[in-house]
Design a protein around this motif. Structure first.
Motif, PDB file in Angstrom:
ATOM      1  N   GLY A 142       0.824  -1.202   0.000  1.00  6.87           N
ATOM      2  CA  GLY A 142       0.000   0.000   0.000  1.00  6.87           C
ATOM      3  C   GLY A 142       0.857   1.249   0.000  1.00  6.87           C
ATOM      4  N   TYR A 143       1.903   1.234   0.831  1.00  6.88           N
ATOM      5  CA  TYR A 143       2.809   2.384   0.902  1.00  6.88           C
ATOM      6  C   TYR A 143       3.439   2.649  -0.461  1.00  6.88           C
ATOM      7  CZ  TYR A 143       6.918   5.147   2.183  1.00  6.88           C
ATOM      8  OH  TYR A 143       7.878   6.121   2.243  1.00  6.88           O
ATOM      9  N   LEU A 146       0.840   3.912  -3.002  1.00  5.66           N
ATOM     10  CA  LEU A 146       0.470   5.320  -2.830  1.00  5.66           C
ATOM     11  C   LEU A 146       1.560   6.236  -3.393  1.00  5.66           C
ATOM     12  CD1 LEU A 146      -1.692   7.196  -1.653  1.00  5.66           C
ATOM     13  CD2 LEU A 146      -0.382   7.261   0.454  1.00  5.66           C
ATOM     14  N   ALA A 159       2.233  12.361   1.586  1.00  7.71           N
ATOM     15  CA  ALA A 159       1.081  11.463   1.759  1.00  7.71           C
ATOM     16  C   ALA A 159       1.546  10.080   2.205  1.00  7.71           C
ATOM     17  CB  ALA A 159       0.280  11.378   0.467  1.00  7.71           C
ATOM     18  N   LEU A 162       2.572  10.056   5.814  1.00 11.36           N
ATOM     19  CA  LEU A 162       1.433  10.000   6.728  1.00 11.36           C
ATOM     20  C   LEU A 162       0.903   8.569   6.828  1.00 11.36           C
ATOM     21  CD1 LEU A 162      -0.448  11.765   8.442  1.00 11.36           C
ATOM     22  CD2 LEU A 162      -1.934  11.944   6.467  1.00 11.36           C
ATOM     23  N   LEU A 163       0.853   7.890   5.677  1.00 15.04           N
ATOM     24  CA  LEU A 163       0.378   6.503   5.676  1.00 15.04           C
ATOM     25  C   LEU A 163       1.291   5.621   6.524  1.00 15.04           C
ATOM     26  CD1 LEU A 163      -1.601   4.374   4.534  1.00 15.04           C
ATOM     27  CD2 LEU A 163       0.073   3.979   2.738  1.00 15.04           C
ATOM     28  N   VAL A 166       0.471   6.250  10.158  1.00 11.45           N
ATOM     29  CA  VAL A 166      -0.800   5.600  10.497  1.00 11.45           C
ATOM     30  C   VAL A 166      -0.592   4.087  10.588  1.00 11.45           C
ATOM     31  CG1 VAL A 166      -3.102   5.078   9.625  1.00 11.45           C
ATOM     32  CG2 VAL A 166      -2.249   7.396   9.494  1.00 11.45           C
ATOM     33  N   GLY A 167       0.188   3.544   9.659  1.00  9.92           N
ATOM     34  CA  GLY A 167       0.441   2.106   9.641  1.00  9.92           C
ATOM     35  C   GLY A 167       1.148   1.642  10.891  1.00  9.92           C
TER      36      GLY A 167
END
Lengths: 245, 245, 208
Positions: A142-143, A146, A159, A162-163, A166-167
């Protein structure tokens, strides 16, 4: 005064130079430790009384699994620094971490499956460790997805950073919930590490491999960081000088 | 010129006094009201995720077997997988239009807390997707062989779980703003983070159907909802700001 | 009472490897306007967006009333209005509803005030229609009505005359003149010259 090192660390030419000088200091010990650890683990250590020679894959599996988490944490740390202080080099470091971490995670999954075949008679068992590892692999994907999806490089940096943050908050929650889920459905895992009874000839190679993999990660990170910095600064004058000298 | 002098006097209000500024709560209430009004102008957007949820539930009896005992066994998993996918489907509408027409930009520049405004948007999204899902889940459970006594537990689990799904989803939706064809990426980012909800929700449903105590998984779902309420709007606001840069 | 001042000092913005803005500096006091001109791609939009705090400027400072706006961005936003290329309107809401939510987010606004503002910009006949059915020029006028209703000291306008007919362009000039007359500040990126009364407004020419 105290901040000068921090500002120097933020300067791409400085980081490019230092990373180049440092990487051999990590790469060579890593190679030696891994070779030594493999020899110790595959040749010197006695076969396990239950698992026979099958257990030896632990010398690759356990360090890979360890690294998969450590790289993610490092990545999130670098991403957070980049996010808070808008430090480009930190974003470059986070970006450099992702493929390394995904590779370690993939290695952990493959070795886990290979280990599973003699142990469980099947290549895939929904063991909590392996399941968590698989989810971690998706977090890495996912990282990277993105990053690749956003065209503007600065926005992609921020972005994805930030992911990553959060992860990393979610990783313990996911791990806990998967363990909880597993405890309802099946017997505890076969893959237990650090049994107190483990003999020294088995343990020492494992420790050597853990340290070796960690150093290998740092060496790979430094090399990738250099490439990443070079790519981002390709239009500035210092890169031309750095490449020509 | 059609504009009379009297009008001009009435229309150049003095620069706004602080006392007439909208409070944070007032702004949030207005944002919530606006999103609900907009949704009711386009009811088809509301119905689609629900129809999807019903369709997925229908797939399982057709794919597995209509035998009640077997359906009852898989019902919790079917229910939560369908709910997760339906909420994922609805996420695309969360910020897309507002990003497109500049509403998010005006929110970010309004002098109000963007976190609070986004929380209001997420709340509206939950009212529009989570609540209907909660009302429909017991019906789906009945069709899969749950006894009526299991329905309160299932209702509570979906009610609490869907809050967290909206919150977690808002982060992914905000991170993928500005990416064309972001559907698959949005799922890749959101699903790993939503797994704990799936695990605890399915467990609560399972216990409700077998007549066991549902309190423990419900508490865990509640803990996730509290954690999500505190952190997710912050992360979503940061992601929205990044997308506007 | 004059507002501001707005001071911009040595502002530089990079987009990837491209230097979009390099060392921009100016100062605008209350009651003054500033016209931004320059060819496409000269960075007019970027300048307005970085003053508004949307785009991050790697270097330089924006000061409002003598304070760096980054120290309290929300306080700065509470006194500034930014109007981008597209009017920030929902196609499915009527003009009146749009203004109610957009302006109401910042300050309490009476329904009578909304009606008067819509009449002023000449869209009172379609105030109750969904914005979807309005022409581009009418939408622009609705956005201008919102701008005046916000009643804020600092206006940051990106091409406010786009899609407007002659009468509409006159209206923009008039609104800006009124904003300046009450001590406010207006920055506008413009391709067209401003109407007569505002010819004295200084111009900042951005090079490509």
């Amino acid at each position: 005064m105290a901040w000068t090192w921090f500002h120097r660390l933020a300067s791409p030419p400085y980081v490019y130079g230092v990373a180049g000088r440092l990487s051999p200091w990590f790469a060579w010990p890593a190679v030696l430790l891994i070779l030594g650890g493999l020899y110790g683990g595959l040749v010197l250590a006695p076969p396990d009384y239950q698992q026979g020679d099958g257990f030896r894959i632990i010398y690759v599996h356990a360090p890979s699994a360890w690294m998969s988490l450590m790289v993610y944490t490092t990545m999130a740390g670098a991403a957070a620094i980049g996010l808070v202080w808008r430090m480009k080099v930190a974003h470059a470091a986070a970006a450099a971490c992702a493929p390394i971490g995904a590779s370690f995670t993939f290695a952990a999954l493959v070795t886990g499956a290979l280990w599973g075949e003699p142990m469980w008679g099947t290549y895939w068992q929904w063991d909590p460790r392996l399941t968590s590892e698989l989810i971690l692999f998706f977090l890495y994907l996912g990282y990277m997805g993105l990053r690749a999806g956003i065209e503007d490089p600065q926005r992609a940096d921020r972005a994805s950073a930030l992911l990553a943050v959060v992860g990393v908050i979610n990783v313990p929650i996911i791990h806990y919930s998967v363990t909880w889920w597993n405890s309802l459905h099946q017997a505890p895992s076969v893959m237990r590490l650090g049994k107190p009874s483990i003999s020294l000839t088995m343990l020492l190679p494992l420790l050597a491999m853990l340290l070796g993999f960690t150093l290998l990660f740092i060496a790979l990170l430094l090399v990738r960081l250099r490439a990443e910095v070079l790519l981002r600064e390709r239009s500035s004058s210092w890169t031309r000088e750095a490449l020509l000298t | 010129m059609s504009h009379g002098d009297v009008e001009v006097a009435a229309l150049t209000p003095p620069i706004v006094a602080r006392s007439s500024a909208t409070s944070a709560l007032g702004a949030a209430a207005l944002a919530l009201e606006r999103d609900l009004l907009l949704a009711f102008r386009h009811p088809s957007q509301l119905v689609q995720p629900l129809a999807f949820f019903a369709m997925v539930t229908l797939l399982f009896p057709l794919a597995l077997s209509p035998e009640p005992a077997r359906l009852r066994e898989v019902a919790p998993g079917v229910l939560w997988t369908a709910a997760l996918l339906a909420s994922l489907l609805a996420l695309e509408f969360l910020f897309r239009d507002d990003a497109h027409d500049g509403t998010l930009e005006q929110y970010a520049l309004s002098g109000q807390s963007l976190t609070t405004l986004l929380f209001a948007k997420i709340a509206a999204h939950w009212v529009l997707t989570g609540v209907p899902l909660t009302l429909m889940a017991p019906l789906a459970a009945l069709s899969l062989g749950a006894s009526p006594s299991a329905l309160p537990g299932i209702f509570a689990a979906v009610l609490i779980g869907s809050v967290t799904l909206s919150l977690i989803g808002s982060i992914g939706a905000a991170l993928t703003l500005g990416i064309k064809r972001s559907g698959a990426l949005l799922s890749l980012l959101t699903l790993p983070l939503a797994l704990p909800v799936l695990i605890f929700g399915a467990r609560a449903t399972q216990l409700a159907m077998s007549g066991g105590p549902v309190v423990a998984p419900l508490e865990l779902l509640g803990a996730l909802a509290v954690l999500g309420t505190t952190l997710a709007p912050l992360a979503a606001a940061a992601a929205v700001r990044i997308s506007l840069e | 009472m004059p507002e501001g001042p707005l001071e911009v000092e040595d502002l530089s913005v990079w987009r990837g490897e491209r230097h979009v803005l390099r060392g921009i500096g100016f100062s605008v006091a209350g009651g003054q306007g500033l016209k931004l001109t320059g060819p496409n791609g000269a960075g007019k939009t970027t300048l307005l967006r970085s003053i508004a705090g949307l785009t991050y400027a790697e270097q330089g400072q924006v000061r409002w009333r003598g304070v760096d706006v980054r120290r309290d961005l929300r306080a700065f936003h509470a006194s500034s209005a930014y109007l981008g290329h597209e009017p920030p309107l929902k196609p499915d809401l009527t003009a009146r509803e749009n203004l109610r939510y957009w302006v109401g987010n910042r300050r309490r606004v009476a329904s009578r005030e909304l009606g008067a503002a819509l009449q002023r910009v000449g869209v009172e006949t379609c105030a109750e229609q969904p914005v979807r059915t309005l022409s581009a020029g009418q939408r622009r006028r609705v956005a201008l009505a919102g701008l005046t209703l916000l009643a804020l000291p600092l206006w940051l306008l990106d091409e406010p005359t786009t899609h407007l007919d002659m009468d509409g362009q006159q209206l923009v000039g008039q609104l800006i003149a009124e904003q300046l007359a009450r001590g406010g500040i207006a920055l506008a990126a413009l391709h067209h010259p401003l109407p007569g009364t505002l010819s004295a407004v200084p111009t900042l020419e951005l090079a490509a």
